[in-house]
Design an enzyme around this catalytic site. Structure first.
Site, short mmCIF file in Angstrom:
data_model
loop_
_atom_site.label_atom_id
_atom_site.label_comp_id
_atom_site.label_asym_id
_atom_site.label_seq_id
_atom_site.Cartn_x
_atom_site.Cartn_y
_atom_site.Cartn_z
N ASN A 1 0.65 -1.02 0.17
CA ASN A 1 -0.26 0.17 0.31
C ASN A 1 1.32 1.38 0.34
O ASN A 1 0.10 2.33 -0.34
CB ASN A 1 -0.88 0.13 1.30
CG ASN A 1 -0.14 -0.41 3.20
OD1 ASN A 1 0.66 -1.22 2.70
ND2 ASN A 1 -0.81 0.59 3.25
N CYS B 1 -3.02 1.52 6.62
CA CYS B 1 -3.30 1.26 7.88
C CYS B 1 -4.06 1.98 9.00
O CYS B 1 -4.84 1.23 10.04
CB CYS B 1 -2.11 0.42 8.61
SG CYS B 1 -0.71 1.55 9.02
N GLU C 1 8.36 0.84 16.09
CA GLU C 1 9.03 1.35 15.05
C GLU C 1 9.25 2.91 15.05
O GLU C 1 8.62 3.31 15.86
CB GLU C 1 8.46 0.68 13.42
CG GLU C 1 8.62 -0.19 13.43
CD GLU C 1 8.05 -0.37 11.42
OE1 GLU C 1 9.00 -0.79 10.79
OE2 GLU C 1 6.93 0.21 11.62
N GLU D 1 4.26 -4.99 12.55
CA GLU D 1 3.21 -3.85 12.24
C GLU D 1 2.76 -5.02 11.27
O GLU D 1 2.58 -4.91 10.09
CB GLU D 1 3.95 -2.96 12.31
CG GLU D 1 2.97 -1.73 12.26
CD GLU D 1 2.24 -1.25 11.01
OE1 GLU D 1 0.50 -1.86 11.15
OE2 GLU D 1 2.67 -1.03 9.71
#
Length: 380
Positions: free
Chosen positions: A49, A181, A360, A147
């Site tokens: 994405n 997301c 992250e 993630e």
């Protein structure tokens, strides 16, 4: 995607100077200090994405901390990673420091995460794939950062900045065709402004243009692939079976050639669904959002936390005490108050529950790609 990818390298090139050890004196008898050493060889796996942005978000801190990297982009979007390989060769990065491999998950991803020479894995993608990686890595005790998906709540109270909340909700629901997301796919609106807010949203959505993504006059482009397009449409059908009311969208726009057979979908808003139905519980990852009225803070907090995900959320209120209470009680790794997608790259990025393991960003990424060791020196 590309400007942010360049910024990722610039940011971590500077931020590596912030990775400092600690010092612990022991009453004159001895002292301790800590060191950070690279893991060795790490696997960086990114989704389709935001293909270059998310890949460099991993590669940059991994290289900055002294690791060698084997990077696997999504097989759906391989070209920007290929071009990145050409760029780093031209820039003079030594051979073998950054290695880019292409292929599907079963043929390339699975052997990569299982390989004995891989010391750490940083993955962004679906929860199912993340679960598979965690299982593969567990037996060899590889360091893993995952993630994964989200089903993010966007909570609007009646004391919000109304116009700002409406305009930002449009972005947070439908930017990049909802294929981010962090998108707020579950919109909860306080009951006494529900109709007003819903109508304002519908008016704005009706003006969104779907078509050629290279045209600046369009707001939404195409869905990434035929299988994903079919998945999104199946959830729209499911919403109808769950007695949802499609307020707008739910179908393909009528576009001229060469876009007439593309994977385009109108932005879709659905109401009259239970907060616990499948449409409100499972990640759709497309231009589909639901809207639900709520009565109390306690009720909407319960609904916000009702999914297996816990990546992000947005809260719209001018009541500071309420904001502090709610961010404490909502199960999300990232929470925005009166904004969305306002990012400081130094802050921790990642979710909880089925949305991920590890963080992250900033020093959090640098610490993941290193092993910390303690050194104790006796003074006498």
């Amino acid at each position: 995607d590309i400007p942010r990818s360049a910024l990722n390298f610039e940011f971590f090139a500077e931020n590596i100077s912030q990775l400092n050890g600690q010092f612990f004196p022991m009453d004159g008898e001895a002292f301790n200090y800590t060191l950070h050493r690279p893991l060795g060889t790490v696997a960086c796996i990114s989704p389709w994405n935001l293909p270059l942005y998310l890949l460099t978000w991993k590669i940059a801190p991994a290289l900055a901390t002294g690791n060698t990297v084997v990077a696997k982009p999504s097989e759906i979007t391989p070209m920007t990673a290929y071009l990145l390989g050409e760029i780093v060769n031209e820039a003079g990065l030594p051979p073998g420091v950054l290695n880019i491999v292409h292929g599907t998950g079963p043929k390339v991803g699975a052997p990569l995460v299982s390989h004995n020479s891989i010391d750490g894995i940083s993955f962004t993608g679906s929860t199912n794939t993340g679960r598979f990686i965690a299982e593969k890595a567990a037996s060899s005790f590889k360091k893993v950062s995952l993630e994964m998906g989200g089903k993010n709540p966007n909570i609007i109270f009646s004391d919000c900045d109304f116009e700002n909340a409406v305009n930002t909700t449009i972005r947070s629901s439908f930017e990049n065709q909802g294929q981010i997301c962090l998108c707020g796919s579950r919109i909860f609106v306080e009951e006494n402004i529900y109709e007003k807010f819903k109508n304002a949203l519908l008016e704005k959505i009706s003006k969104l243009k779907v078509g050629d993504p290279l045209s600046k006059s369009n707001d939404l482009g195409a869905i990434v692939s035929a299988p994903h397009y079919d998945k999104i449409k199946s959830y729209i059908k499911l919403a109808q079976e769950e007695e949802g009311n499609i307020l707008c969208g739910g179908e393909a726009p009528q576009l001229d050639t060469p876009f007439s057979n593309g994977y385009f979908l109108k932005p879709t808003l659905i109401e009259n669904l239970s907060p616990t139905c499948r449409t409100n519980q499972e990640e759709i990852f497309g231009p589909v959002a639901t809207i639900t009225p709520f009565k109390t803070e306690e009720e909407v907090t319960k609904w916000a936390n009702s999914t297996n995900y816990g990546l992000a959320g947005s809260l719209w209120t001018n009541n500071l005490k309420r904001a502090h209470r709610m961010v404490e009680n909502i199960d999300s790794g990232i929470l925005w108050v009166n904004c969305w997608m306002l990012r400081d790259l130094r802050t921790p990025f990642g979710g909880m529950k089925s949305s991920g393991v590890g963080k992250e960003g900033g020093v959090y990424a640098l610490k993941f790609f290193t092993e910390e060791k303690n050194v104790c020196i006796k003074m006498n």
